[in-house]
Design a protein around this motif. Structure first.
Motif, PDB file in Angstrom:
ATOM      1  N   SER A 188       0.816  -1.221   0.000  1.00 17.64           N
ATOM      2  CA  SER A 188       0.000   0.000   0.000  1.00 17.64           C
ATOM      3  C   SER A 188       0.847   1.268   0.000  1.00 17.64           C
ATOM      4  CB  SER A 188      -0.937   0.014   1.206  1.00 17.64           C
ATOM      5  OG  SER A 188      -0.211  -0.059   2.421  1.00 17.64           O
ATOM      6  N   ALA A 189       2.138   1.129   0.332  1.00 22.28           N
ATOM      7  CA  ALA A 189       3.036   2.289   0.334  1.00 22.28           C
ATOM      8  C   ALA A 189       3.690   2.512  -1.026  1.00 22.28           C
ATOM      9  CB  ALA A 189       4.109   2.109   1.393  1.00 22.28           C
ATOM     10  N   SER A 190       3.347   1.684  -1.999  1.00 25.68           N
ATOM     11  CA  SER A 190       4.025   1.725  -3.296  1.00 25.68           C
ATOM     12  C   SER A 190       3.875   3.060  -4.008  1.00 25.68           C
ATOM     13  CB  SER A 190       3.506   0.610  -4.202  1.00 25.68           C
ATOM     14  OG  SER A 190       3.803  -0.658  -3.652  1.00 25.68           O
ATOM     15  N   TYR A 191       2.826   3.801  -3.697  1.00 29.63           N
ATOM     16  CA  TYR A 191       2.586   5.049  -4.416  1.00 29.63           C
ATOM     17  C   TYR A 191       3.178   6.260  -3.708  1.00 29.63           C
ATOM     18  CZ  TYR A 191      -0.575   2.003  -6.912  1.00 29.63           C
ATOM     19  OH  TYR A 191      -1.090   0.954  -7.643  1.00 29.63           O
ATOM     20  N   SER A 192       3.839   6.043  -2.587  1.00 29.80           N
ATOM     21  CA  SER A 192       4.451   7.160  -1.876  1.00 29.80           C
ATOM     22  C   SER A 192       5.756   7.548  -2.556  1.00 29.80           C
ATOM     23  CB  SER A 192       4.717   6.783  -0.419  1.00 29.80           C
ATOM     24  OG  SER A 192       5.390   7.827   0.242  1.00 29.80           O
TER      25      SER A 192
ATOM     26  N   ASN B 105      14.009   6.591 -12.905  1.00 30.75           N
ATOM     27  CA  ASN B 105      12.683   6.190 -13.351  1.00 30.75           C
ATOM     28  C   ASN B 105      11.861   5.760 -12.150  1.00 30.75           C
ATOM     29  OD1 ASN B 105      13.514   3.442 -12.790  1.00 30.75           O
ATOM     30  ND2 ASN B 105      14.630   3.503 -14.727  1.00 30.75           N
ATOM     31  N   LYS B 106      10.764   5.045 -12.375  1.00 32.91           N
ATOM     32  CA  LYS B 106       9.886   4.660 -11.269  1.00 32.91           C
ATOM     33  C   LYS B 106      10.562   3.712 -10.279  1.00 32.91           C
ATOM     34  CE  LYS B 106       7.725   0.817 -13.784  1.00 32.91           C
ATOM     35  NZ  LYS B 106       6.447   0.273 -14.308  1.00 32.91           N
TER      36      LYS B 106
ATOM     37  N   LYS C 161      11.193   2.224   7.928  1.00 30.58           N
ATOM     38  CA  LYS C 161      11.155   1.198   6.870  1.00 30.58           C
ATOM     39  C   LYS C 161      12.302   1.410   5.872  1.00 30.58           C
ATOM     40  CE  LYS C 161       7.158  -0.368   8.420  1.00 30.58           C
ATOM     41  NZ  LYS C 161       5.905  -0.144   7.683  1.00 30.58           N
ATOM     42  N   LEU C 162      12.751   0.293   5.304  1.00 33.63           N
ATOM     43  CA  LEU C 162      13.774   0.334   4.271  1.00 33.63           C
ATOM     44  C   LEU C 162      13.137   0.775   2.959  1.00 33.63           C
ATOM     45  CD1 LEU C 162      16.759  -0.433   3.471  1.00 33.63           C
ATOM     46  CD2 LEU C 162      15.811  -2.642   2.761  1.00 33.63           C
ATOM     47  N   ILE C 163      13.541   1.931   2.436  1.00 33.17           N
ATOM     48  CA  ILE C 163      12.917   2.443   1.221  1.00 33.17           C
ATOM     49  C   ILE C 163      13.901   2.571   0.068  1.00 33.17           C
ATOM     50  CG2 ILE C 163      11.093   3.661   2.463  1.00 33.17           C
ATOM     51  CD1 ILE C 163      12.689   6.271   1.984  1.00 33.17           C
ATOM     52  N   GLY C 164      15.207   2.420   0.335  1.00 36.20           N
ATOM     53  CA  GLY C 164      16.180   2.562  -0.734  1.00 36.20           C
ATOM     54  C   GLY C 164      17.382   1.652  -0.568  1.00 36.20           C
ATOM     55  N   ILE C 165      18.015   1.358  -1.709  1.00 32.99           N
ATOM     56  CA  ILE C 165      19.256   0.586  -1.756  1.00 32.99           C
ATOM     57  C   ILE C 165      20.291   1.452  -2.454  1.00 32.99           C
ATOM     58  CG2 ILE C 165      20.393  -1.498  -2.627  1.00 32.99           C
ATOM     59  CD1 ILE C 165      17.555  -2.768  -2.767  1.00 32.99           C
TER      60      ILE C 165
ATOM     61  N   THR D  14      10.054   0.221  -2.853  1.00 31.27           N
ATOM     62  CA  THR D  14       8.616   0.005  -3.062  1.00 31.27           C
ATOM     63  C   THR D  14       8.292  -0.393  -4.491  1.00 31.27           C
ATOM     64  OG1 THR D  14       8.348   2.398  -3.369  1.00 31.27           O
ATOM     65  CG2 THR D  14       7.845   1.498  -1.184  1.00 31.27           C
ATOM     66  N   ALA D  15       9.204  -0.136  -5.430  1.00 26.19           N
ATOM     67  CA  ALA D  15       8.974  -0.553  -6.813  1.00 26.19           C
ATOM     68  C   ALA D  15       9.255  -2.033  -7.017  1.00 26.19           C
ATOM     69  CB  ALA D  15       9.844   0.271  -7.765  1.00 26.19           C
TER      70      ALA D  15
END
Length: 261
Positions: free
Chosen positions: A138-142, A191-192, A221-225, A246-247
């Motif tokens: 559900s957080a994919s669009y943030s 990109n996305k 939460k882990l949001i990036g690499i 999230t992508a």
């Protein structure tokens, strides 16, 4: 107007001799013991050369990192529970049969799908070894734009060196929109599946930080690499680039069974 800016990925190639002394990510802070218990260090090798990356524990069996870290490696040594890089609580050895690299990863002409999983023997969590949660679908669009996030690693602390710091470093960075990031880079790169941060006052990630975590300060939460920085140099003030976790939540779930919480 968009500038066509080259990039450098952040794995650090070195002749592995054990401890590589130094002191501080560029202009970051020393992490306290147990402050970032999901951070792992990775020595990877193709049998001829070794390189250093970071990663994140996402379950008792899985580490998440960058595909350009695992690409070409025949094995990895995984260091867990370390703040002092030379004194990990646990060390694991895994071969590339335990790597799951994104099937559409590519490094040229622009790095894309820069994400890999490493399956590790089951671990027991301790005070200094813990997982980091990934976001829910559900957080994919943030976009997370405007949020502050924490990046960490044992990457070099000044350019033009291959010396890694002994103590784990961390830095708080502000997430920017992809459109702002694309004023520096090309849209086929950002990109996305990408996320970028500002790098004010030369406060940024650099070589050796590849694959390491970017954690949203508000949610934990882990949001990036950690993936790339500008070819102009780590301290040039250009945005730092990350894989947008999230992508890839479905890809992570399908390959590891790990889901967001």
């Amino acid at each position: 107007m968009m500038r066509s800016t080259s990039i450098i990925v952040l794995a650090l190639l070195f002749a592995y001799t054990g401890a590589l002394p130094q002191d501080r990510i560029i202009n970051g802070n020393d992490a306290a013991v147990g402050q970032i218990p999901f951070q792992v260090g990775l020595t990877l090798s193709d049998s001829l050369e070794n390189w250093w990356c970071g990663g994140s524990i996402i379950s008792t069996n899985w580490v998440l990192t960058a595909a350009h870290c695992t690409d070409g490696a025949v094995y990895a040594i995984v260091y867990l529970g370390a703040t002092d890089r030379t004194k990990p609580e646990k060390v694991l050895y895994v071969t590339n049969s335990n790597f799951i690299q994104h099937e559409e990863y590519a490094r040229k002409p622009h790095i894309i799908n820069d994400i890999s999983l490493i399956k590790i023997p089951q671990i027991t969590y301790t005070k200094n070894i813990q997982k980091v949660a990934i976001p829910k679908i559900s957080a994919s669009y943030s976009s997370y734009a405007g949020n502050i996030a924490t990046s960490s690693g044992w990457g070099i602390t000044e350019e033009n060196t291959n010396v890694l710091p002994t103590n784990l470093q961390y830095v708080h960075l502000k997430i920017i929109t992809n459109s702002l990031c694309n004023e520096t880079y090309h849209s086929t790169l950002v990109n996305k599946g990408s996320l970028c941060t500002a790098t004010p006052q030369a406060t940024t990630t650099c070589e050796g930080d590849s694959g390491g975590p970017l954690v949203d300060l508000a949610s934990g939460k882990l949001i990036g690499i950690n993936s790339f920085v500008s070819g102009n140099g780590c301290e040039a003030g250009d945005p730092a680039g990350f894989v947008r976790v999230t992508a890839y939540l479905n890809w992570i779930r399908q390959n590891s069974g790990v889901v967001g919480v």
